[in-house]
Design a protein around this motif. Structure first.
Motif, PDB file in Angstrom:
ATOM      1  N   GLU A  20       7.100  17.240   6.545  1.00  0.00           N
ATOM      2  CA  GLU A  20       6.699  15.834   6.402  1.00  0.00           C
ATOM      3  C   GLU A  20       5.459  15.585   7.238  1.00  0.00           C
ATOM      4  N   ALA A  21       4.636  14.644   6.795  1.00  0.00           N
ATOM      5  CA  ALA A  21       3.382  14.354   7.500  1.00  0.00           C
ATOM      6  C   ALA A  21       3.664  14.086   8.977  1.00  0.00           C
ATOM      7  N   ARG A  22       2.861  14.700   9.862  1.00  0.00           N
ATOM      8  CA  ARG A  22       3.038  14.516  11.314  1.00  0.00           C
ATOM      9  C   ARG A  22       2.312  13.271  11.812  1.00  0.00           C
ATOM     10  N   TYR A  23       1.297  12.865  11.097  1.00  0.00           N
ATOM     11  CA  TYR A  23       0.474  11.737  11.526  1.00  0.00           C
ATOM     12  C   TYR A  23       0.476  10.685  10.426  1.00  0.00           C
ATOM     13  N   ASP A  24       0.814   9.473  10.825  1.00  0.00           N
ATOM     14  CA  ASP A  24       0.891   8.399   9.849  1.00  0.00           C
ATOM     15  C   ASP A  24      -0.539   7.959   9.441  1.00  0.00           C
ATOM     16  N   VAL A  25      -0.723   7.741   8.148  1.00  0.00           N
ATOM     17  CA  VAL A  25      -2.006   7.203   7.662  1.00  0.00           C
ATOM     18  C   VAL A  25      -1.638   6.103   6.670  1.00  0.00           C
ATOM     19  N   ASN A  26      -1.714   4.834   7.129  1.00  0.00           N
ATOM     20  CA  ASN A  26      -1.303   3.760   6.223  1.00  0.00           C
ATOM     21  C   ASN A  26      -2.484   3.305   5.355  1.00  0.00           C
ATOM     22  N   ASP A  27      -2.213   2.349   4.476  1.00  0.00           N
ATOM     23  CA  ASP A  27      -3.270   1.915   3.537  1.00  0.00           C
ATOM     24  C   ASP A  27      -4.508   1.395   4.276  1.00  0.00           C
ATOM     25  N   GLN A  28      -4.257   0.626   5.350  1.00  0.00           N
ATOM     26  CA  GLN A  28      -5.425   0.080   6.070  1.00  0.00           C
ATOM     27  C   GLN A  28      -6.247   1.201   6.713  1.00  0.00           C
ATOM     28  N   ASP A  29      -5.559   2.223   7.230  1.00  0.00           N
ATOM     29  CA  ASP A  29      -6.288   3.360   7.811  1.00  0.00           C
ATOM     30  C   ASP A  29      -7.168   4.014   6.751  1.00  0.00           C
ATOM     31  N   LEU A  30      -6.588   4.171   5.559  1.00  0.00           N
ATOM     32  CA  LEU A  30      -7.342   4.834   4.485  1.00  0.00           C
ATOM     33  C   LEU A  30      -8.576   4.006   4.109  1.00  0.00           C
ATOM     34  N   VAL A  31      -8.395   2.683   4.069  1.00  0.00           N
ATOM     35  CA  VAL A  31      -9.544   1.814   3.748  1.00  0.00           C
ATOM     36  C   VAL A  31     -10.608   1.946   4.839  1.00  0.00           C
TER      37      VAL A  31
END
Ligand code: SF4
Length: 367
Positions: free
Chosen positions: A268-279
């Protein structure tokens, strides 16, 4: 000299002091500049920049109109085979996962091609795992020759090749290359690629450049988000794209930012990347490198994809299956990962029109 040498000079940089020292005044200055420095790029990736996303989005939108107009090119991936000798922890095709393995025959490739071509698509991206025994370069070349009957543009997302092999596939009709570094941090790269030829970090890192030297038309690079701190990975990605763009100005450079999706393994991904991070990541890249195209895949949900269109997306996949034979064959294979946008080509076309943009089925012809 290759990008690896550049990477060596920046890999140990401590990004965080620069982030902590970023002030509101810095942000306003950056948002009004035309040409950004690497330090500006770093500041756009800082937590302080989160407060300026709206202004960054407006600027990204203006730059995108200036360089690409209101167009979005559509393409779809075609999986030729899912045999793989590597053990990448984040992928269903990992050699140790017990999944149904399959490879298309040349006749099956044509069946898939006809089904995809009937949707109107003229651009295709072929994919395989890394297995030189079942999918040698000769197989790729023959597949490309068949596909050229149906499509104007054939892109390739397969294992890294030697320069001579890139020359061979380009001569056969491949005009674009996608090769994700997955993770630029060399230590993490070693930890998530447990065995197989993909463990060779530098060979993969230099693959886009080998293709550029052989005059490929376009190259798409990127990290797999979730394997490392996204801010660092985006910085390395931006630096890689800048390096390629400067050294090979006749090659179109684009970037994709895929996030890890559920797959057949347990990682599972070790580092969270939410929608705002991606933007934020997309905005920072767009402002730093306005001529770089952004591709957004079906790993992202429909609404989110649609909302990203005005912010600089120039290429979208549509009607996607990540199974071998998933477009036409009754009996496909297990998929590489779960997709989040199952819309067919027509639905994506209408979503693009609804945003006031032109869906483009063909922006290039072989000569
Ligand atoms: S990411 Fe590519 S190389 Fe790694 S296991 Fe999957 S198909 Fe094989």
């Amino acid at each position: 000299m290759s990008f690896y040498h550049v990477y060596q000079t920046i890999r140990d940089d401590d990004f965080y002091p620069m982030h902590d020292q970023t002030s509101e005044k810095d942000m306003m200055t950056i948002l009004h500049k035309n040409i950004l420095t690497e330090d500006d790029f770093l500041r756009l990736l800082s937590p302080m920049a989160e407060m300026y996303l709206e202004q960054a989005a407006q600027k990204a939108h203006a730059l995108s109109l200036q360089y690409f107009g209101k167009t979005v090119l559509l393409y779809t991936p075609m999986y030729l085979a899912n045999y793989c000798v590597n053990r990448c922890v984040y992928c269903s095709f990992n050699t140790q996962n017990v999944i149904e393995r399959r490879q298309l025959t040349y006749n099956e490739i044509e069946e898939e091609a006809k089904a995809i071509a009937s949707t109107g698509l003229k651009h295709i991206l072929i994919l395989t795992g890394e297995c030189r025994k079942t999918t040698p370069v000769a197989y790729i070349v023959n597949a490309v020759k068949r596909l050229k009957k149906y499509f104007d543009s054939v892109g390739m997302e397969i294992y890294p090749l030697t320069e001579e092999e890139y020359k061979t596939v380009i001569n056969a009709g491949v005009d674009s290359l996608t090769v994700y570094q997955e993770v630029y941090d060399e230590t993490i790269y070693d930890n998530v690629h447990l065995s197989g030829p993909k463990k060779d970090y530098k060979y993969r890192l230099d693959a886009p450049e080998r293709a550029c030297r052989q005059k490929i038309r376009s190259v798409n690079i990127g990290p797999l988000l979730g394997l490392n701190d996204w801010r660092k990975e985006i910085f390395f990605t931006g630096m890689h794209a800048k390096y390629l763009q400067k050294k090979y100005p006749d090659v179109d450079i684009s970037i994709s930012l895929p996030r890890i999706k559920p797959h057949a393994g347990t990682y599972e991904a070790r580092y969270d990347v939410n929608d705002q991070d991606l933007v934020q990541a997309l905005m920072a890249l767009k402002l730093f490198l306005p001529r770089v195209g952004i591709t957004i895949s079906t790993r992202e949900a429909p609404d989110f994809r649609d909302n990203l269109i005005p912010l600089g997306v120039v290429k979208m996949s549509a009607g996607v299956s990540t199974e071998v034979g998933g477009h036409a064959l009754e009996h496909g294979s297990d998929s590489q990962f779960e997709i989040s946008d199952p819309r067919n080509v027509n639905m994506i076309k209408h979503a693009i029109l609804k945003k006031g943009y032109q869906p483009v089925f063909k922006d290039w012809m072989p000569f």
